[in-house]
Every structure is written in structure tokens, then in C-alpha cells.
Design an enzyme around this catalytic site. Structure first.
Site, PDB file in Angstrom:
ATOM      1  N   GLY A  82       0.758  -1.249   0.000  1.00 54.11           N
ATOM      2  CA  GLY A  82       0.000   0.000   0.000  1.00 54.11           C
ATOM      3  C   GLY A  82       0.780   1.286   0.000  1.00 54.11           C
ATOM      4  O   GLY A  82       0.187   2.363  -0.157  1.00 54.11           O
ATOM      5  N   GLU A 104       4.021  -6.643   1.707  1.00 53.82           N
ATOM      6  CA  GLU A 104       3.597  -7.012   0.351  1.00 53.82           C
ATOM      7  C   GLU A 104       3.537  -5.791  -0.564  1.00 53.82           C
ATOM      8  O   GLU A 104       2.496  -5.490  -1.141  1.00 53.82           O
ATOM      9  CB  GLU A 104       2.206  -7.660   0.429  1.00 53.82           C
ATOM     10  CG  GLU A 104       2.124  -8.856   1.355  1.00 53.82           C
ATOM     11  CD  GLU A 104       0.697  -9.306   1.643  1.00 53.82           C
ATOM     12  OE1 GLU A 104      -0.257  -8.541   1.350  1.00 53.82           O
ATOM     13  OE2 GLU A 104       0.537 -10.411   2.163  1.00 53.82           O
ATOM     14  N   GLY A 162       3.761  -3.550  -3.771  1.00 51.14           N
ATOM     15  CA  GLY A 162       3.741  -3.739  -5.218  1.00 51.14           C
ATOM     16  C   GLY A 162       4.088  -2.443  -5.909  1.00 51.14           C
ATOM     17  O   GLY A 162       5.162  -2.277  -6.498  1.00 51.14           O
ATOM     18  N   TYR A 169      -9.692   4.745 -12.575  1.00 53.74           N
ATOM     19  CA  TYR A 169      -9.608   5.471 -11.295  1.00 53.74           C
ATOM     20  C   TYR A 169      -9.433   6.975 -11.482  1.00 53.74           C
ATOM     21  O   TYR A 169      -9.115   7.672 -10.523  1.00 53.74           O
ATOM     22  CB  TYR A 169      -8.371   5.038 -10.497  1.00 53.74           C
ATOM     23  CG  TYR A 169      -8.110   3.584 -10.299  1.00 53.74           C
ATOM     24  CD1 TYR A 169      -8.985   2.776  -9.570  1.00 53.74           C
ATOM     25  CD2 TYR A 169      -6.934   3.003 -10.766  1.00 53.74           C
ATOM     26  CE1 TYR A 169      -8.689   1.436  -9.357  1.00 53.74           C
ATOM     27  CE2 TYR A 169      -6.628   1.667 -10.551  1.00 53.74           C
ATOM     28  CZ  TYR A 169      -7.519   0.898  -9.843  1.00 53.74           C
ATOM     29  OH  TYR A 169      -7.221  -0.430  -9.623  1.00 53.74           O
ATOM     30  N   CYS A 174     -12.561   2.578 -29.223  1.00 56.96           N
ATOM     31  CA  CYS A 174     -13.878   3.202 -29.430  1.00 56.96           C
ATOM     32  C   CYS A 174     -14.639   3.357 -28.118  1.00 56.96           C
ATOM     33  O   CYS A 174     -15.647   2.670 -27.883  1.00 56.96           O
ATOM     34  CB  CYS A 174     -14.676   2.361 -30.408  1.00 56.96           C
ATOM     35  SG  CYS A 174     -13.814   2.204 -31.964  1.00 56.96           S
ATOM     36  N   GLU A 175     -14.177   4.178 -27.252  1.00 57.83           N
ATOM     37  CA  GLU A 175     -14.817   4.486 -25.969  1.00 57.83           C
ATOM     38  C   GLU A 175     -14.459   5.918 -25.615  1.00 57.83           C
ATOM     39  O   GLU A 175     -13.281   6.312 -25.755  1.00 57.83           O
ATOM     40  CB  GLU A 175     -14.239   3.608 -24.837  1.00 57.83           C
ATOM     41  CG  GLU A 175     -14.488   2.150 -24.917  1.00 57.83           C
ATOM     42  CD  GLU A 175     -15.873   1.727 -24.449  1.00 57.83           C
ATOM     43  OE1 GLU A 175     -16.558   2.535 -23.785  1.00 57.83           O
ATOM     44  OE2 GLU A 175     -16.256   0.602 -24.784  1.00 57.83           O
TER      45      GLU A 175
HETATM   46  C1  LIG Z   1      -3.443  -8.097   0.090  1.00 55.10           C
HETATM   47  C2  LIG Z   1      -2.657  -7.163  -0.742  1.00 55.10           C
HETATM   48  N1  LIG Z   1      -1.337  -7.053  -0.522  1.00 55.10           N
HETATM   49  C3  LIG Z   1      -0.580  -6.213  -1.256  1.00 55.10           C
HETATM   50  C4  LIG Z   1      -1.106  -5.423  -2.246  1.00 55.10           C
HETATM   51  C5  LIG Z   1      -0.204  -4.522  -3.022  1.00 55.10           C
HETATM   52  O1  LIG Z   1      -0.535  -3.204  -2.831  1.00 55.10           O
HETATM   53  P1  LIG Z   1       0.423  -2.029  -3.341  1.00 55.10           P
HETATM   54  O2  LIG Z   1       0.707  -2.280  -4.758  1.00 55.10           O
HETATM   55  O3  LIG Z   1      -0.382  -0.813  -3.128  1.00 55.10           O
HETATM   56  O4  LIG Z   1       1.638  -2.055  -2.498  1.00 55.10           O
HETATM   57  C6  LIG Z   1      -2.479  -5.476  -2.497  1.00 55.10           C
HETATM   58  C7  LIG Z   1      -3.076  -4.620  -3.539  1.00 55.10           C
HETATM   59  O5  LIG Z   1      -4.210  -4.590  -3.827  1.00 55.10           O
HETATM   60  C8  LIG Z   1      -3.281  -6.375  -1.729  1.00 55.10           C
HETATM   61  O6  LIG Z   1      -4.583  -6.479  -1.936  1.00 55.10           O
END
Ligand SMILES: Cc1ncc(COP(=O)(O)O)c(C=O)c1O
Length: 435
Positions: free
Chosen positions: A246, A280, A282, A323, A362-363
Site C-alpha cells: 500500500g 507485500e 507492489g 480510477y 472506441c470508448e
Molecule cells: C493483500 C494485498 N497485498 C498487497 C497489495 C499490493 O498493494 P500495493 O501495490 O499498493 O503495495 C495489495 C493490492 O491490492 C493487496 O490487496
């Protein structure tokens, strides 16, 4: 205060030309065509290292969230530098293994794991399953028992904090479809103690994505410390505090906090529990490690409105349509007299006019930017859409029967094709004409 450069990335202009590390982006577009995703290995690894360093006190396992960018080339470099992985499907687990990732450093999340996926996770030996509901817990226990195994698990708890992000990527509130509220989690934890087939070794939270302030994490960790104490009182051997992902990134300016500040909000609480930290992330690893390169096809004016039609579309990068996300966009070769790049991509810039940057789909929702100050560009000019490395290519589709873009991974002056451009034949391969 630690001041972060705008995006902590390795995309920069030199003499008016955009480079990825030591490689001119125009040369990549010439060699691989457009639309083209270009990733910087130094940025990916720099962000991984920044997380490993900032959280070093709590022995972090950085489980890169595969959903952000699942290209095998990206996974391979992260695996080779100590990265673990967060997967949400059997398909992502398959990718991690194919890229050389270690299942023992992989957490298996997601609200809807099938029995087959649970079995695949057990057989691979994942570090733990993040459990999102009572029903899923029953399924994991049943599948593990049938296999004669014990599944390591972490309950996903919703700490009910407001992450103050877009409602589509907010997950830690009580009313979210993800995880369970604290009372429910604790009741379930009581039941787990007597359950064969599962061992609760961790607690998991993920409160949302693109979180730009540290307060939500501070609030969540304070609750996490108490929950872990209660879980341990029940006899669960909690060794992992999984904080989820996050961390927000700078899409426009300096809206996100540096990683070190997130660490300051999280580390003390985790230290108090004595747990190892799993996380986690991303977006913070991949987001600013990638750009989408496109070529101008046409320009047109309709009343006061100017449209810049280029060859990347919502099927290549859906975030603006989905978004209303902001992505910085600027020419790859900057015309004389214009900044390379501007400090503020939204303010009036001399020599520019407001353009809607749109694609051929086409949107009406097919846009990458609206009313964006850009110079007048000729057919064939190249544009870079920045911060496109996360939730870009992974959400690409073949809508309008458009082949998906190619992807290249740059390492210094070297560029490697990590996904070839799709062909029309690729697009119809799974379809059958015969009854
Ligand atoms: C359970 C979980 N972990 C990790 C992530 C990765 O989030 P981010 O890319 O914002 O770090 C997400 C994203 O939706 C998630 O649902």
C-alpha cells in the site's frame, strides 16, 4: 527530513532526450515498436533495497506483490536480490516458480482461493496463506488434512482504519470485502486452536493501496500489537507480522511520503511484538520503474478541445479510465525551449496548450490524460507516460482486438525484450471455428 527525489527512478532527460538508465528511450521505440512498456532494473532493485534497509530492524521479508507487475523478467530480478512474493492466484504462484522465486518466501493471499490453488500452495511449500474468511479457513484445513499436511496461516484482520485513498483501493475498513473485523478474527482464532490441518503463525493486514500518509499505518499497527498479544494468549505461535502493501508513490509531484517515514510509523510496533515483518509492496517497487511509450498518430481540434491521438490506449493502461488516475506525460524528445521535464505537469507551461491525450479505442473513456499542457507534436513523435510500471501491463486487455504491448527491461545500456508484442494470430489462438 529526508527529501525524496520526485520518483526515485532512473528515467531522466539528457540534452532534451529521455533516457532509461543509460539507454535512449527513442532507440527502444525504434527497435521494439510502440506502444512499449520500458522498465528500469535499477529502479526496481533500488526500491527493493530501500525497503529492506528502512525496515532492517525487524528483519523484513519483502514479498513483492506480483499483481502489480507480473512479468517474468521483473520477478526474476527481484527473486535474485532476496525478494519474496505475494501471490493471489495459482497463476501468480506458477509465475513466481517459473521466474525462480522461492515458495518458502511466498505468501498466498486472495479472497477466493480454490481447492486446487490451496493444494498447489501446500505442495509448493508457501510461507503462509493469508486467510480471509471462516469458510476459506475450513477449506484450507480440509485440503491440508486430506494431504496429510499442516498449512501455515495468518488471519487477515481489518483494523478499521481509513487509509484515505481512492475508494476502489481502500481495503482495511470494516465494510471491505477483504479480511475480517477484529472481533470476528479473534472468535475465529479461538476455533483455530482446536483445528487440525492449520497452524496460525502470523497476522496479516492490508489497509489499501496508494497510501500517501503514515498515520493509517500507525493506527493499524497499534491495533495489530494488541491483536497479536491476544492471539498468543490463545496459544498461537505468531512469528510474523504481515503489514501488507500500500505504500503510495509520487505520480504527480511529491505527494507520497518516503519509505523511511513509513518505516518509522511501523517498526516500533512490530519490534514490540518480537515478530519478523513481512510486507507485500507492489506499487512502490514497480510503479516508478516503468513508463509506457507511445507514438503520436494524429492531432485534431473540436471547438476549443484539442485531441492528441496516439497509439497507446485504455487497453494498454486502464488506470486513468478506471480510477481517473494522473500520469505525467511528456515528449520523449523535448522540443526547443521547453523544460525537460517540467517541475509541474499541470501548471501552465509556456509553449504548450491543453490537450486530451487519447487512444484509438472506441470508448469516450479511452484517455490517458485530459487537458494536459503539451506542445504541438507532429505525427510520429514519441510520448512517455510515466509511473506506469505498476497496475499497467497486468491490467492490459485485447479490447478492440488490439495486440498487447511489448515489454523491455533495461539494465544500464542494455535492453532485453521480456515480452514480445502480441500478433493477431496470438489473439485468436484459443478460439475455435469448428463446432
Ligand atoms: C493483500 C494485498 N497485498 C498487497 C497489495 C499490493 O498493494 P500495493 O501495490 O499498493 O503495495 C495489495 C493490492 O491490492 C493487496 O490487496
Amino acid at each position: 527530513m529526508i527529501e525524496q527525489s520526485r520518483t526515485m527512478d532512473h528515467f531522466h532527460y539528457r540534452d532534451g532526450q529521455l533516457y532509461c538508465e543509460e539507454t535512449p528511450v527513442a532507440a527502444l521505440a525504434g527497435r521494439f515498436g510502440t506502444p512499449l512498456y520500458v522498465y528500469s532494473q535499477a529502479t526496481l532493485l533500488g526500491q527493493l533495497k530501500a525497503l529492506q534497509t528502512a525496515f532492517a530492524e525487524v528483519d523484513p521479508l519483502v514479498c513483492y506483490s506480483v499483481k502489480a507487475n507480473s512479468n517474468l523478467g521483473v520477478l526474476k530480478v527481484l527473486a535474485a536480490h532476496g525478494g519474496g512474493f505475494d501471490v493471489v492466484s495459482g497463476g501468480e504462484l506458477f509465475r513466481v516458480r517459473r521466474a525462480g522465486g522461492e515458495p518458502g518466501k511466498t505468501v498466498f493471499a486472495g479472497v477466493g482461493k480454490t481447492d486446487e490453488e490451496i493444494k498447489a500452495g501446500l505442495e509448493a511449500g508457501v510461507l503462509m496463506f493469508n486467510v480471509e474468511s471462516e469458510a476459506e479457513l475450513d477449506a484450507i484445513a480440509r485440503v491440508a488434512s486430506a494431504e496429510g499436511r499442516v498449512a501455515p496461516i495468518a488471519l487477515r484482520v481489518n483494523p478499521d482504519v481509513d487509509p484515505k485513498t481512492h475508494r476502489y483501493v481502500s481495503t482495511g475498513k470494516k465494510e471491505s470485502k477483504f479480511g475480517m473485523d477484529i472481533d470476528r478474527s479473534l472468535r475465529l482464532a479461538e476455533a483455530v486452536a482446536a483445528m487440525p490441518g492449520v497452524s496460525m503463525i502470523g497476522m496479516h493486514m492490508h489497509i489499501g493501496s496508494q497510501i500517501t500518509t503514515t498515520e493509517p499505518y500507525g493506527g493499524a499497527v497499534a491495533k495489530g500489537v494488541e491483536i497479536i498479544a491476544q492471539l498468543r494468549e490463545m496459544g498461537h505461535p505468531i512469528a510474523w507480522y504481515n503489514m501488507g502493501g500500500g505504500f503510495g508513490i509520487n505520480y504527480r509531484g511529491r505527494e507520497a511520503r518516503p519509505i523511511e517515514e513509513f518505516a518509522r510509523a511501523i517498526v516500533p510496533g512490530v519490534t514490540a511484538t518480537g515478530c519478523r515483518l513481512a510486507m507485500e509492496p507492489g506499487r512502490v517497487i514497480a510503479g516508478n520503474a516503468g513508463i509506457l511509450v507511445s507514438r503520436v498518430l494524429y492531432t485534431k481540434q473540436s471547438g476549443e478541445k484539442r485531441f492528441l491521438i496516439q497509439d497507446a490506449a485504455m487497453n494498454d493502461l486502464i488506470r486513468p479510465a478506471l480510477y481517473e488516475s494522473f500520469h505525467r506525460i511528456w515528449p520523449v524528445a523535448v522540443p526547443e525551449g521547453l523544460p525537460a521535464p517540467p517541475d509541474d505537469f499541470e501548471a501552465a507551461i509556456a509553449g504548450t496548450e491543453p490537450w486530451d491525450v487519447v487512444g484509438p479505442v472506441c470508448e469516450s473513456g479511452d484517455f490517458l490524460a485530459k487537458d494536459r499542457p503539451l506542445p504541438r507534436l507532429d505525427r510520429g513523435a514519441l510520448l512517455a507516460t510515466f509511473s506506469a510500471g505498476a497496475y499497467g501491463m497486468v491490467m492490459a486487455s485485447n479490447y478492440n482486438t488490439r495486440p498487447r504491448a511489448a515489454e523491455v527491461l533495461v539494465d544500464g545500456a542494455e535492453a532485453r525484450l521480456v515480452r514480445r508484442r502480441e500478433t493477431y494470430e496470438d489473439l485468436i489462438q484459443q478460439e475455435c471455428l469448428e463446432a
